[in-house]
Design a protein around this motif. Structure first.
Motif, mmCIF file in Angstrom:
data_model
loop_
_atom_site.group_PDB
_atom_site.id
_atom_site.type_symbol
_atom_site.label_atom_id
_atom_site.label_comp_id
_atom_site.label_asym_id
_atom_site.label_seq_id
_atom_site.Cartn_x
_atom_site.Cartn_y
_atom_site.Cartn_z
ATOM 1 N N ARG A 164 0.796 -1.237 0.000
ATOM 2 C CA ARG A 164 0.000 0.000 0.000
ATOM 3 C C ARG A 164 0.827 1.286 0.000
ATOM 4 N NH1 ARG A 164 -5.221 -1.681 0.595
ATOM 5 N NH2 ARG A 164 -5.559 -3.626 1.726
ATOM 6 N N GLN A 165 2.104 1.207 0.426
ATOM 7 C CA GLN A 165 2.876 2.457 0.562
ATOM 8 C C GLN A 165 3.054 3.173 -0.769
ATOM 9 O OE1 GLN A 165 3.328 3.897 3.383
ATOM 10 N NE2 GLN A 165 2.607 2.095 4.496
ATOM 11 N N LYS A 166 3.278 2.409 -1.856
ATOM 12 C CA LYS A 166 3.502 3.055 -3.152
ATOM 13 C C LYS A 166 2.258 3.843 -3.570
ATOM 14 C CE LYS A 166 6.580 2.684 -5.768
ATOM 15 N NZ LYS A 166 6.686 1.744 -6.890
ATOM 16 N N HIS A 167 1.096 3.272 -3.256
ATOM 17 C CA HIS A 167 -0.162 3.940 -3.600
ATOM 18 C C HIS A 167 -0.263 5.276 -2.870
ATOM 19 C CE1 HIS A 167 -4.685 4.175 -3.898
ATOM 20 N NE2 HIS A 167 -4.415 3.684 -5.089
ATOM 21 N N THR A 168 0.114 5.311 -1.596
ATOM 22 C CA THR A 168 0.066 6.595 -0.869
ATOM 23 C C THR A 168 1.179 7.514 -1.375
ATOM 24 O OG1 THR A 168 1.449 5.807 0.957
ATOM 25 C CG2 THR A 168 -0.918 5.609 1.245
ATOM 26 N N ALA A 169 2.339 6.935 -1.716
ATOM 27 C CA ALA A 169 3.447 7.766 -2.218
ATOM 28 C C ALA A 169 3.039 8.492 -3.493
ATOM 29 C CB ALA A 169 4.671 6.900 -2.467
ATOM 30 N N MET A 170 2.125 7.870 -4.249
ATOM 31 C CA MET A 170 1.682 8.488 -5.501
ATOM 32 C C MET A 170 0.392 9.278 -5.312
ATOM 33 S SD MET A 170 2.887 5.718 -8.302
ATOM 34 C CE MET A 170 2.421 6.765 -9.660
ATOM 35 N N GLY A 171 0.037 9.545 -4.072
ATOM 36 C CA GLY A 171 -1.098 10.427 -3.799
ATOM 37 C C GLY A 171 -2.391 9.725 -3.458
ATOM 38 N N GLY A 172 -2.426 8.399 -3.567
ATOM 39 C CA GLY A 172 -3.647 7.666 -3.219
ATOM 40 C C GLY A 172 -3.780 7.498 -1.713
ATOM 41 N N GLU A 173 -4.827 6.811 -1.314
ATOM 42 C CA GLU A 173 -5.053 6.597 0.122
ATOM 43 C C GLU A 173 -4.509 5.236 0.589
ATOM 44 O OE1 GLU A 173 -9.105 7.484 1.290
ATOM 45 O OE2 GLU A 173 -8.944 9.539 0.566
ATOM 46 N N GLY A 174 -3.863 4.508 -0.321
ATOM 47 C CA GLY A 174 -3.317 3.201 0.060
ATOM 48 C C GLY A 174 -4.328 2.082 -0.102
ATOM 49 N N ALA A 175 -5.544 2.422 -0.506
ATOM 50 C CA ALA A 175 -6.635 1.446 -0.657
ATOM 51 C C ALA A 175 -7.772 2.147 -1.402
ATOM 52 C CB ALA A 175 -7.114 0.989 0.724
ATOM 53 N N PRO A 176 -8.777 1.421 -1.895
ATOM 54 C CA PRO A 176 -8.716 -0.006 -2.117
ATOM 55 C C PRO A 176 -7.803 -0.300 -3.306
ATOM 56 C CG PRO A 176 -11.008 0.830 -2.224
ATOM 57 C CD PRO A 176 -10.089 2.009 -2.257
ATOM 58 N N LEU A 177 -7.069 -1.389 -3.187
ATOM 59 C CA LEU A 177 -6.195 -1.817 -4.283
ATOM 60 C C LEU A 177 -6.901 -2.833 -5.178
ATOM 61 C CD1 LEU A 177 -2.819 -2.222 -2.347
ATOM 62 C CD2 LEU A 177 -3.723 -0.197 -3.495
ATOM 63 N N ALA A 178 -8.065 -3.272 -4.738
ATOM 64 C CA ALA A 178 -8.781 -4.347 -5.429
ATOM 65 C C ALA A 178 -8.905 -4.101 -6.926
ATOM 66 C CB ALA A 178 -10.171 -4.522 -4.830
ATOM 67 N N VAL A 179 -9.048 -2.849 -7.300
ATOM 68 C CA VAL A 179 -9.285 -2.526 -8.699
ATOM 69 C C VAL A 179 -8.230 -3.097 -9.629
ATOM 70 C CG1 VAL A 179 -8.106 -0.288 -8.564
ATOM 71 C CG2 VAL A 179 -9.875 -0.646 -10.273
ATOM 72 N N TYR A 180 -6.986 -3.140 -9.171
ATOM 73 C CA TYR A 180 -5.911 -3.596 -10.059
ATOM 74 C C TYR A 180 -6.105 -5.063 -10.428
ATOM 75 C CZ TYR A 180 -3.820 0.851 -8.973
ATOM 76 O OH TYR A 180 -3.608 2.186 -8.848
ATOM 77 N N GLY A 181 -6.432 -5.854 -9.421
ATOM 78 C CA GLY A 181 -6.672 -7.271 -9.701
ATOM 79 C C GLY A 181 -7.998 -7.464 -10.412
ATOM 80 N N ASP A 182 -9.020 -6.740 -9.963
ATOM 81 C CA ASP A 182 -10.365 -6.940 -10.517
ATOM 82 C C ASP A 182 -10.386 -6.652 -12.013
ATOM 83 O OD1 ASP A 182 -11.196 -7.587 -8.024
ATOM 84 O OD2 ASP A 182 -12.232 -5.696 -7.614
ATOM 85 N N TYR A 183 -9.730 -5.581 -12.402
ATOM 86 C CA TYR A 183 -9.755 -5.205 -13.821
ATOM 87 C C TYR A 183 -9.076 -6.274 -14.672
ATOM 88 C CZ TYR A 183 -9.145 -2.567 -18.124
ATOM 89 O OH TYR A 183 -9.162 -2.173 -19.427
ATOM 90 N N PHE A 184 -7.955 -6.780 -14.176
ATOM 91 C CA PHE A 184 -7.217 -7.778 -14.954
ATOM 92 C C PHE A 184 -7.937 -9.128 -14.985
ATOM 93 C CE2 PHE A 184 -3.092 -5.386 -13.798
ATOM 94 C CZ PHE A 184 -3.277 -4.522 -14.859
ATOM 95 N N VAL A 185 -8.556 -9.469 -13.866
ATOM 96 C CA VAL A 185 -9.092 -10.834 -13.762
ATOM 97 C C VAL A 185 -10.566 -10.931 -14.153
ATOM 98 C CG1 VAL A 185 -9.440 -12.779 -12.162
ATOM 99 C CG2 VAL A 185 -7.385 -11.378 -11.963
ATOM 100 N N PHE A 186 -11.334 -9.881 -13.868
ATOM 101 C CA PHE A 186 -12.789 -10.018 -13.983
ATOM 102 C C PHE A 186 -13.458 -9.165 -15.064
ATOM 103 C CE2 PHE A 186 -12.098 -11.051 -9.387
ATOM 104 C CZ PHE A 186 -12.504 -12.378 -9.453
ATOM 105 N N SER A 187 -12.693 -8.346 -15.814
ATOM 106 C CA SER A 187 -13.335 -7.545 -16.858
ATOM 107 C C SER A 187 -13.983 -8.455 -17.886
ATOM 108 C CB SER A 187 -12.300 -6.668 -17.568
ATOM 109 O OG SER A 187 -12.187 -5.460 -16.887
ATOM 110 N N GLU A 188 -15.186 -8.066 -18.316
ATOM 111 C CA GLU A 188 -15.933 -8.944 -19.226
ATOM 112 C C GLU A 188 -16.784 -8.063 -20.127
ATOM 113 O OE1 GLU A 188 -16.627 -12.408 -19.736
ATOM 114 O OE2 GLU A 188 -17.922 -11.458 -21.241
ATOM 115 N N PRO A 189 -16.535 -8.123 -21.438
ATOM 116 C CA PRO A 189 -17.239 -7.216 -22.340
ATOM 117 C C PRO A 189 -18.757 -7.389 -22.332
ATOM 118 C CG PRO A 189 -15.884 -8.803 -23.563
ATOM 119 C CD PRO A 189 -15.558 -8.969 -22.122
#
Ligand SMILES: Nc1ncnc2c1ncn2[C@@H]1O[C@H](COP(=O)(O)OP(=O)(O)OP(=O)(O)O)[C@@H](O)[C@H]1O
Ligand SMILES: CC(=O)N[C@H]1[C@@H]2OC[C@@H](O2)[C@@H](O)[C@@H]1O[C@H](C)C(=O)O
Length: 402
Positions: free
Chosen positions: A157-182
């Motif tokens: 989570r630290q990199k996410h806060t270092a880049m201005g995020g709140e450190g969460a939720p990170l789920a989006v990164y996995g969800d987009y790669f694994v569950f995107s469905e046209p």
């Protein structure tokens, strides 16, 4: 080349990696261990969960973590001791699991260790201008790596806060790669201690994808279950089902500036605590509610804040599929209320689309580790920054076993 770096390089170049994802969330129920076979990276990621288990935390582990968990004032030495202790415990739990599964540790390429969140302080919580968004996960990766002999990525989570995020939720990164469905507009709703969701439009337009916490999932239900019974949670929502929702208290509970903040936003038990409920009870003159009515009201509070956040995203003329995950999906009072509040959504569990809802968060970290060593594509840029807030980043720190 350093032999450890060479091994990592060799792992990164493979077409398939065996990665163990570890997650112990805000519920403090235990450590989720998911052994994943991952092929490809980015949108081509393919994950198969070959083994999964949750190792329950003993009362001793829970008690030691609770001494610092979500507390503003703590014994600093204790925090210092917990950091390696939890790392070693998690490492040992992995070894025990592998032994049970009859898999030798040298067949595992990487461990992706979330660690234990002990405090989550986005700016909206700490409100001190000079300090950035902050979050702290302990259970140091070096201890996991040395205990198991497996290269470990941790502290995502630290990199996410270092880049201005709140450190969460990170789920989006996995969800987009694994569950995107046209074919579907998907909402991946995770109900752990805190609830969050990822929105995946059928267009697969990465700039529309976003994720946010919605507020409490089970955290308040668990806190009151522990107070009113000898159980860690309101099993199958039985207590809530036998009570009546108090509308005055519900109104008071919903009065937090958190619910007015723009997306994406995050929160934790630092805000949604027993004190938060007590104050709402005082404001609404409901201090003498029965435990059952209180549980019914708190369950409704989670359900309404989840559904109302989803309603801010969906367009009434479109169909959305909501796939649930996290322990809250096992609470029929909670899920029943959410279904009633979102009549135009079709409900399922992430199990229906390939990943067990109990394993999903642990799998997420395995996917993040896979991205860190073998991925790294730019996908999430959006100019207006209204919702996306999901820059392309490589997360996780690398610990070698020696
Ligand atoms: N049968 C059940 N009935 C009611 N609630 C349940 C049931 N099974 C699990 N839960 C709830 O799920 C919780 C555990 O959920 P989960 O493991 O997803 O949380 P977490 O990962 O710790 O949280 P977070 O995602 O916020 O970090 C339990 O503490 C309990 O509240
Ligand atoms: C700081 C922290 O540990 N947050 C967790 C927690 O549990 C659910 C919600 O609050 C989410 O924001 C996050 O975890 C998931 C895995 C995430 O980052 O997507």
């Amino acid at each position: 080349m350093n032999k450890q770096v060479q091994r990592l390089y060799e792992i990164a170049g493979r077409s398939e990696r065996r990665i163990i994802g570890l997650m112990s969330g805000t519920s403090l129920d235990g450590l989720d261990i998911a052994l994943c076979r991952i092929q490809g990276s980015g949108p081509e990621t393919e994950v198969e969960v070959t083994h999964f288990d949750t190792i329950p935390y003993t009362d001793d582990i829970k008690a030691e973590i609770r001494k610092v968990f979500a507390k503003k004032e703590i014994d600093f030495q204790h925090l210092c001791l917990l950091n390696p202790w939890i790392g070693r415990l998690h490492g040992q739990m992995v070894l025990n699991c592998l032994e049970r599964w009859n898999i030798s540790p040298d067949r595992i390429d990487l461990i992706a260790s979330h660690g234990q969140t002990v405090f989550h302080a986005p700016k909206a919580l700490h409100q001190q201008d000079k300090f950035p968004n902050a979050t702290l996960q302990i259970g140091d990766g070096d201890h996991v790596a040395v205990t198991t002999g497996i290269i470990t990525l941790s502290d995502f989570r630290q990199k996410h806060t270092a880049m201005g995020g709140e450190g969460a939720p990170l789920a989006v990164y996995g969800d987009y790669f694994v569950f995107s469905e046209p074919a579907e507009n998907r909402i991946l709703l995770n109900m752990g201690g805190i609830a969050n969701f990822t929105y995946l439009p059928a267009t697969q337009d990465a700039t529309e994808v976003f994720t946010t916490d919605t507020g409490p999932g089970n955290t308040l239900l668990d806190a009151f279950a522990r107070r009113f019974s000898d159980k860690p949670y309101d099993e199958d929502g039985r207590m809530a089902a036998s009570g009546k929702v108090n509308t005055e208290l519900l109104k008071a509970l919903k009065k937090s500036s958190f619910f007015d903040q723009p997306f994406p936003k995050t929160t934790g038990p630092e805000l949604f605590s027993l004190d938060y409920v007590r104050q709402a009870q005082q404001r609404s003159s409901t201090t003498s509610l029965s435990p059952e009515d209180l549980m019914a009201t708190l369950t409704r509070f989670s359900a309404e804040t989840i559904a109302e956040t989803v309603l801010q995203v969906i367009q009434p003329e479109l169909t959305y599929h909501v796939y649930m995950s996290g322990g809250g999906m096992h609470n029929p009072v909670l899920t029943g209320a959410i279904r009633d509040l979102l009549p135009n959504c079709i409900f399922g569990r992430t199990d229906d689309i390939g990943i067990s809802g109990d394993a999903k968060e642990a799998v997420l970290f395995a996917v993040l580790a896979n991205e860190a060593v073998a991925g790294g594509q730019t996908l999430f840029e959006r100019d207006d920054k209204k919702r996306a807030g999901v820059p392309s980043i490589t997360m996780g720190k690398i610990s070698f076993p020696r």
